[in-house]
Enzyme design. Structure first.
Site, PDB file in Angstrom:
ATOM      1  N   GLY A   3       0.812  -1.201   0.000  1.00 30.10           N
ATOM      2  CA  GLY A   3       0.000   0.000   0.000  1.00 30.10           C
ATOM      3  C   GLY A   3       0.848   1.255   0.000  1.00 30.10           C
ATOM      4  O   GLY A   3       1.910   1.314  -0.621  1.00 30.10           O
ATOM      5  N   TYR A  26     -12.670   5.383  13.972  1.00 32.87           N
ATOM      6  CA  TYR A  26     -11.653   5.719  12.974  1.00 32.87           C
ATOM      7  C   TYR A  26     -11.413   7.230  12.872  1.00 32.87           C
ATOM      8  O   TYR A  26     -10.257   7.681  12.965  1.00 32.87           O
ATOM      9  CB  TYR A  26     -12.028   5.124  11.612  1.00 32.87           C
ATOM     10  CG  TYR A  26     -10.987   5.391  10.558  1.00 32.87           C
ATOM     11  CD1 TYR A  26      -9.766   4.721  10.577  1.00 32.87           C
ATOM     12  CD2 TYR A  26     -11.204   6.326   9.556  1.00 32.87           C
ATOM     13  CE1 TYR A  26      -8.793   4.978   9.621  1.00 32.87           C
ATOM     14  CE2 TYR A  26     -10.237   6.591   8.602  1.00 32.87           C
ATOM     15  CZ  TYR A  26      -9.036   5.908   8.637  1.00 32.87           C
ATOM     16  OH  TYR A  26      -8.070   6.164   7.695  1.00 32.87           O
TER      17      TYR A  26
END
Length: 266
Positions: free
Chosen positions: A1, A151
């Site tokens: 990533g 989050y």
């Protein structure tokens, strides 16, 4: 990533690069791929599960043993989970991985960074910080956990940590900046995907950034002479931006630092 793309580009620029992953064989394979792709032999793998504070401390010790200088630390770790998970330290995983791991690792490497100055700390946050709120009464989501709350809170914490770190580093020639990489096509959120990752993300993938494009701002903040001496800023697309109103609350940032220090045993 994004982390691998960042490491690859910095290696291509000629940097000595240390990468870390949860699984040493996979980290070793990634390092080998980066060395081959860039022609830079100086790419070293380290293993640590950053949800574990014992392993974060072990990683810091290994880095300090291996590197007499640390010019740049890039905190690029994150996750999002639909259900509440508890780490080996008894902490909610989103807060532990996305905020406390970077908080602890940075503090453990801070003396080396100061000794290597001018040096830089770069932390990857998210545009989700804009909807975050630090719930000091329920930081661990024991009473009310949701991915949509945990989050953004953790990513707001990353921004507030950076601003507080920059204040504490004034005069040291160590800078601290934070960034939003954009919406990037990676395996993020795949471990325990919520409804957004199951339903919405597949339709968004064609419009997402590649990992290489998502890494661009991290690379800029790590290497560009344009940001020499720049500290305490939030960036997106390699340009300074304004983060959420909550992120500039100095009293809350000081409190968050103190709570984070207690939770990480500093």
């Amino acid at each position: 990533g994004i982390g691998r793309a960042t490491a690859t580009e910095l290696a291509a620029l000629g940097a000595s690069v240390a990468i870390t992953g949860r699984d040493l064989p996979r980290a070793e394979a990634a390092a080998a791929d980066i060395r081959e792709a860039t022609g830079n032999p100086d790419v070293a793998p380290f293993a640590a599960d950053l949800s574990s504070q014992v392993e974060v401390r072990g990683l810091a010790d290994a880095v300090l043993d291996a590197y007499p200088r640390v010019d740049v630390l890039i905190n690029n770790v994150g996750g999002s989970w639909a259900t509440r998970h508890v780490t080996a330290d008894g902490l909610e995983r989103t807060f532990a991985v996305n905020h406390l791991a970077a908080f602890l690792l940075t503090n453990l490497l801070l003396d080396r960074l100061k000794a290597s100055a001018p040096a830089r700390v770069v932390t990857v946050s998210s545009g989700a910080q804009s909807s975050g709120r630090i719930d000091f009464d329920d930081l661990q989501g024991k009473h009310d956990y949701s991915e949509r709350k945990a989050y953004p809170q953790s990513k707001l914490a990353s921004v507030m940590f950076t601003y507080e770190l920059a204040r504490r580093l004034e005069g040291t020639r160590v800078t601290a900046n934070v960034l939003h990489p954009g919406v990037v096509d990676t395996a993020f959120g795949a471990e325990d995907p919520g409804l957004i990752f199951k339903v919405l993300v597949p339709f968004m993938r064609p419009f997402m950034k590649t990992p290489a494009k998502g890494a661009a701002t991290s690379i800029f903040l790590a290497s560009s002479p344009e940001v020499d001496g720049v500290s305490g800023q939030y960036f997106a697309n390699s340009s300074p931006r304004t983060s959420s109103k909550a992120s500039y609350d100095v009293a809350a940032a000081t409190r968050l630092w103190e709570v984070s220090a207690a939770l990480s045993g500093l």
